[in-house]
Design an enzyme around this catalytic site. Structure first.
Site, PDB file in Angstrom:
ATOM      1  N   SER A 101     146.318 160.161  63.297  1.00 60.81           N
ATOM      2  CA  SER A 101     146.288 158.849  62.655  1.00 60.81           C
ATOM      3  C   SER A 101     145.348 157.902  63.433  1.00 60.81           C
ATOM      4  O   SER A 101     144.180 158.213  63.602  1.00 60.81           O
ATOM      5  CB  SER A 101     147.722 158.319  62.528  1.00 60.81           C
ATOM      6  N   ASP A 238     149.669 162.985  52.067  1.00 59.37           N
ATOM      7  CA  ASP A 238     149.394 162.120  53.219  1.00 59.37           C
ATOM      8  C   ASP A 238     148.805 160.777  52.798  1.00 59.37           C
ATOM      9  O   ASP A 238     148.027 160.701  51.850  1.00 59.37           O
ATOM     10  CB  ASP A 238     148.379 162.861  54.118  1.00 59.37           C
ATOM     11  N   HIS A 265     152.377 162.428  56.115  1.00 62.64           N
ATOM     12  CA  HIS A 265     151.587 162.002  57.275  1.00 62.64           C
ATOM     13  C   HIS A 265     152.075 162.606  58.594  1.00 62.64           C
ATOM     14  O   HIS A 265     151.475 162.384  59.629  1.00 62.64           O
ATOM     15  CB  HIS A 265     151.643 160.465  57.339  1.00 62.64           C
TER      16      HIS A 265
END
Length: 286
Positions: A101, A238, A265
């Protein structure tokens, strides 16, 4: 073997852990998300230490690292510098980098400074363009019930993102696009490791509209400069959408793509064994 301790970086000290079974393979360093979360949710990646040293560290301001109050520290350039300082302190002459991320934002910015000895990089659920991320979340929102969309939009516009109704609406978004399994208990306890102030300064009050100092971050035009072996991964559902992740991969010369079919995610929790298998085999090949 597990050691942990503190490393002096610009602005304070960061806490790190090293898991090492003495294999002598090239270490992998893990860059957590946020900005301002911690390595807490990524603890499962220590399983990779069966084959190579694994280093996890909490970026300055969150987790078990020091929490200085100087707001000028919360910018990407200092986090890039911090990563270089951690590498130097731990003598990581050769290293694999795995970012998740916001950790991919950091990994890309770091790789674009042309550091030596980076053997490969893994962009897990990448955010390499704040404008693209914003567009993708608008599209993701449209897949949710209309009342959820309206609540999120209204709270953003009215600045009431700390209200109960916003929190409830975000829960629905999270169940679709962040983590599709019931949150493991240890993650619920991990909330104290976050630092919302850093997230706010760098990103903004929520996922959907970038108001912080990362607002214009977009390194897509420079991905061709990342020439080491590169793996892009994301979940089918995601926030970091498969379409955008594939687009990043197409811009990166020596890269491959893997989509985790049953994840959003957090495939490292949602499909833990499969995640470790895919990452482990990429690291072995490189």
């Amino acid at each position: 073997m597990h050691v942990d301790g503190y490393i002096e970086v610009t602005g304070g000290k960061v806490w790190y852990q090293k898991f090492d079974n003495g294999t002598g393979e090239t270490p992998v360093i893990i860059l957590h998300g946020g900005p301002g979360s911690s390595g807490y949710s990524l603890q499962g990646l220590k399983e990779l230490a069966a084959e190579r040293p694994v280093i996890l560290y909490d970026q300055l301001g969150c987790g078990k690292s020091e929490r200085p109050t100087d707001k000028s520290l919360w910018r990407i350039e200092r986090f890039v510098e911090e990563l270089a300082q951690v590498r130097q302190a731990l003598n990581l002459d050769e290293v694999h980098i795995l970012g998740h991320s916001w950790g991919t934002t950091l990994a890309a910015a770091y790789c674009l400074t042309r550091p030596s000895g980076v053997k490969s990089v893994i962009f897990s659920s990448p955010c390499l363009s704040a404008p693209l991320w914003e567009q993708d979340q608008k599209r993701n929102l449209q897949k949710l019930p209309i009342e959820i969309q309206e609540t999120i939009q209204r709270c953003e516009e009215n600045g009431t993102t700390d209200s109960a109704e916003f929190t409830e609406a975000i829960e629905v978004f999270n169940k679709h696009f962040v983590c599709r399994i019931p949150k493991p208990e240890h993650l619920r306890q991990g909330a104290q490791f976050r630092n919302p102030e850093i997230y706010n300064i760098m990103w903004g009050p929520s996922e959907f509209i970038v108001k912080g100092n990362l607002k214009t971050f977009d390194c897509t035009s420079r991905l061709k400069e990342i020439t080491c072996p590169t793996l892009y991964t994301c979940g089918r559902f995601d926030e970091a959408t498969p379409e955008t992740t594939e687009y990043y991969s197409n811009q990166t010369p020596n890269s491959q793509l893997h989509v985790f079919e049953n994840s959003a995610h957090m495939p490292y929790l949602e499909e833990e064994e499969e995640y470790l298998r895919v990452i482990g085999s990429f690291l072995r090949e490189n």
